[in-house]
Design a protein around this motif. Structure first.
Motif, PDB file in Angstrom:
ATOM      1  N   SER A  51      39.620 -90.942 -42.931  1.00 41.59           N
ATOM      2  CA  SER A  51      38.241 -90.505 -43.128  1.00 41.59           C
ATOM      3  C   SER A  51      38.188 -89.201 -43.915  1.00 41.59           C
ATOM      4  CB  SER A  51      37.545 -90.291 -41.782  1.00 41.59           C
ATOM      5  OG  SER A  51      37.384 -91.492 -41.084  1.00 41.59           O
ATOM      6  N   ASP A  52      37.164 -89.070 -44.751  1.00 37.85           N
ATOM      7  CA  ASP A  52      36.848 -87.773 -45.348  1.00 37.85           C
ATOM      8  C   ASP A  52      36.533 -86.802 -44.213  1.00 37.85           C
ATOM      9  OD1 ASP A  52      35.763 -86.014 -47.646  1.00 37.85           O
ATOM     10  OD2 ASP A  52      34.088 -86.143 -46.227  1.00 37.85           O
ATOM     11  N   PRO A  53      37.065 -85.564 -44.263  1.00 35.12           N
ATOM     12  CA  PRO A  53      36.834 -84.650 -43.139  1.00 35.12           C
ATOM     13  C   PRO A  53      35.364 -84.416 -42.821  1.00 35.12           C
ATOM     14  CG  PRO A  53      38.601 -83.822 -44.520  1.00 35.12           C
ATOM     15  CD  PRO A  53      38.022 -85.007 -45.233  1.00 35.12           C
ATOM     16  N   GLU A  54      34.534 -84.298 -43.850  1.00 29.66           N
ATOM     17  CA  GLU A  54      33.111 -84.059 -43.593  1.00 29.66           C
ATOM     18  C   GLU A  54      32.489 -85.257 -42.875  1.00 29.66           C
ATOM     19  OE1 GLU A  54      31.596 -81.373 -43.903  1.00 29.66           O
ATOM     20  OE2 GLU A  54      32.535 -80.155 -45.469  1.00 29.66           O
ATOM     21  N   THR A  55      32.869 -86.454 -43.294  1.00 33.78           N
ATOM     22  CA  THR A  55      32.370 -87.654 -42.632  1.00 33.78           C
ATOM     23  C   THR A  55      32.830 -87.707 -41.179  1.00 33.78           C
ATOM     24  OG1 THR A  55      32.371 -88.850 -44.735  1.00 33.78           O
ATOM     25  CG2 THR A  55      32.338 -90.175 -42.713  1.00 33.78           C
ATOM     26  N   ALA A  56      34.092 -87.367 -40.957  1.00 34.07           N
ATOM     27  CA  ALA A  56      34.619 -87.373 -39.597  1.00 34.07           C
ATOM     28  C   ALA A  56      33.931 -86.318 -38.736  1.00 34.07           C
ATOM     29  CB  ALA A  56      36.125 -87.139 -39.627  1.00 34.07           C
ATOM     30  N   ILE A  57      33.655 -85.146 -39.303  1.00 39.38           N
ATOM     31  CA  ILE A  57      32.959 -84.098 -38.549  1.00 39.38           C
ATOM     32  C   ILE A  57      31.590 -84.591 -38.103  1.00 39.38           C
ATOM     33  CG2 ILE A  57      31.801 -81.858 -38.806  1.00 39.38           C
ATOM     34  CD1 ILE A  57      34.265 -81.005 -40.497  1.00 39.38           C
ATOM     35  N   ALA A  58      30.874 -85.262 -38.998  1.00 36.63           N
ATOM     36  CA  ALA A  58      29.557 -85.801 -38.638  1.00 36.63           C
ATOM     37  C   ALA A  58      29.672 -86.834 -37.527  1.00 36.63           C
ATOM     38  CB  ALA A  58      28.888 -86.399 -39.872  1.00 36.63           C
ATOM     39  N   ALA A  59      30.704 -87.673 -37.610  1.00 35.09           N
ATOM     40  CA  ALA A  59      30.891 -88.705 -36.579  1.00 35.09           C
ATOM     41  C   ALA A  59      31.245 -88.074 -35.238  1.00 35.09           C
ATOM     42  CB  ALA A  59      31.969 -89.684 -37.013  1.00 35.09           C
ATOM     43  N   CYS A  60      32.105 -87.065 -35.256  1.00 31.46           N
ATOM     44  CA  CYS A  60      32.468 -86.387 -34.014  1.00 31.46           C
ATOM     45  C   CYS A  60      31.255 -85.683 -33.410  1.00 31.46           C
ATOM     46  CB  CYS A  60      33.585 -85.384 -34.258  1.00 31.46           C
ATOM     47  SG  CYS A  60      35.172 -86.103 -34.733  1.00 31.46           S
ATOM     48  N   SER A  61      30.422 -85.088 -34.254  1.00 32.72           N
ATOM     49  CA  SER A  61      29.209 -84.433 -33.759  1.00 32.72           C
ATOM     50  C   SER A  61      28.272 -85.447 -33.123  1.00 32.72           C
ATOM     51  CB  SER A  61      28.499 -83.707 -34.905  1.00 32.72           C
ATOM     52  OG  SER A  61      29.306 -82.674 -35.440  1.00 32.72           O
TER      53      SER A  61
END
Length: 247
Positions: A51-61
């Motif tokens: 995953s792109d880190p920004e995409t993963a951050i949004a998913a984790c949030s």
């Protein structure tokens, strides 16, 4: 599951952006705050290494906002912190790792927070976290390796070598531990040991890591050979030149 930022060339600390124990392994403990399918989709996007880190951050949030038990939330905070760290955003990474640890103490999350502290040159705080990591998991070689290099930056070369010895005994294929022990040996004037460790670290590297080392040594003026990712005679001579000059 692990994501790692690899320490290359002269960079020493490794960063393990680690995924803590998978909440799906404890499915009976997870609160039904969000529908199962939705929660699993968010979890998958939060943890996926590709995953792109920004995409993963949004998913984790989103996973955090959906709610759950301590295990699930610790997992999400740890993953989100890992992605912040991958992006070099160590302040929010430390915050997320701390939230995760407040819920579920975990050796890898302590190690991750320690590496973020070290990236901010907060080496004493880093060492405290590495202490916690090896207390929870005495066989955690990466934590010993990172603690050793934190001692290196504090000028405590004896303790650095001790920790790197332990790291190597736990994982004889960790080329960074050999490389960093070589740097510590170099600082205390053990030129032969430093050179031997650097050369052995090269023997353990793949072609891409060797090529990056060739690039770094070229910039330092030690290497004049091709950037071919092989342990060629010129790379061996470059390591010898470096040991002669720096140790």
């Amino acid at each position: 599951m692990f994501l790692r930022i690899l320490a290359l060339g002269g960079v020493a600390l490794t960063l393990a952006a680690c995924m803590t124990s998978n909440p799906s392994d404890n499915a009976g403990q997870v609160s039904d705050v969000a529908p199962d399918e939705q929660r699993l989709a968010m979890q998958s996007a939060c943890e996926a290494p590709e995953s792109d880190p920004e995409t993963a951050i949004a998913a984790c949030s989103a996973l955090i906002n959906a709610g759950g038990d301590d295990q699930l939330l610790a997992y999400a905070y740890s993953n989100r912190g890992a992605r912040h760290a991958i992006l070099g955003n160590h302040r929010p990474a430390i915050s997320d790792f701390s939230r995760s640890l407040a819920l579920v103490p975990d050796a890898v999350t302590y190690r991750n927070r320690g590496t973020s502290y070290a990236q901010r040159r907060q080496y004493e705080a880093a060492i405290q976290d590495f202490d916690q990591a090896v207390s929870l998991d005495p066989n955690y070689g990466f934590a010993y390796a990172d603690r050793g290099y934190s001692f290196f930056f504090l000028g405590d070369y004896g303790r650095a070598i001790d920790d790197l010895n332990t790291a190597i005994s736990l994982d004889p294929n960790d080329f960074r531990a050999y490389y960093n022990r070589g740097r510590a040996y170099c600082r205390v004037g053990y030129q032969d040991q430093a050179l031997a460790d650097w050369l052995h670290s090269y023997e353990l590297r793949d072609a891409e890591n060797l090529r990056r080392e060739q690039e770094w040594l070229t910039l330092r003026g030690f290497y004049v050979g091709p950037l071919d990712g092989t342990l060629n005679a010129e790379l061996r001579r470059a390591a010898t030149r470096r040991a002669d000059l720096e140790c």
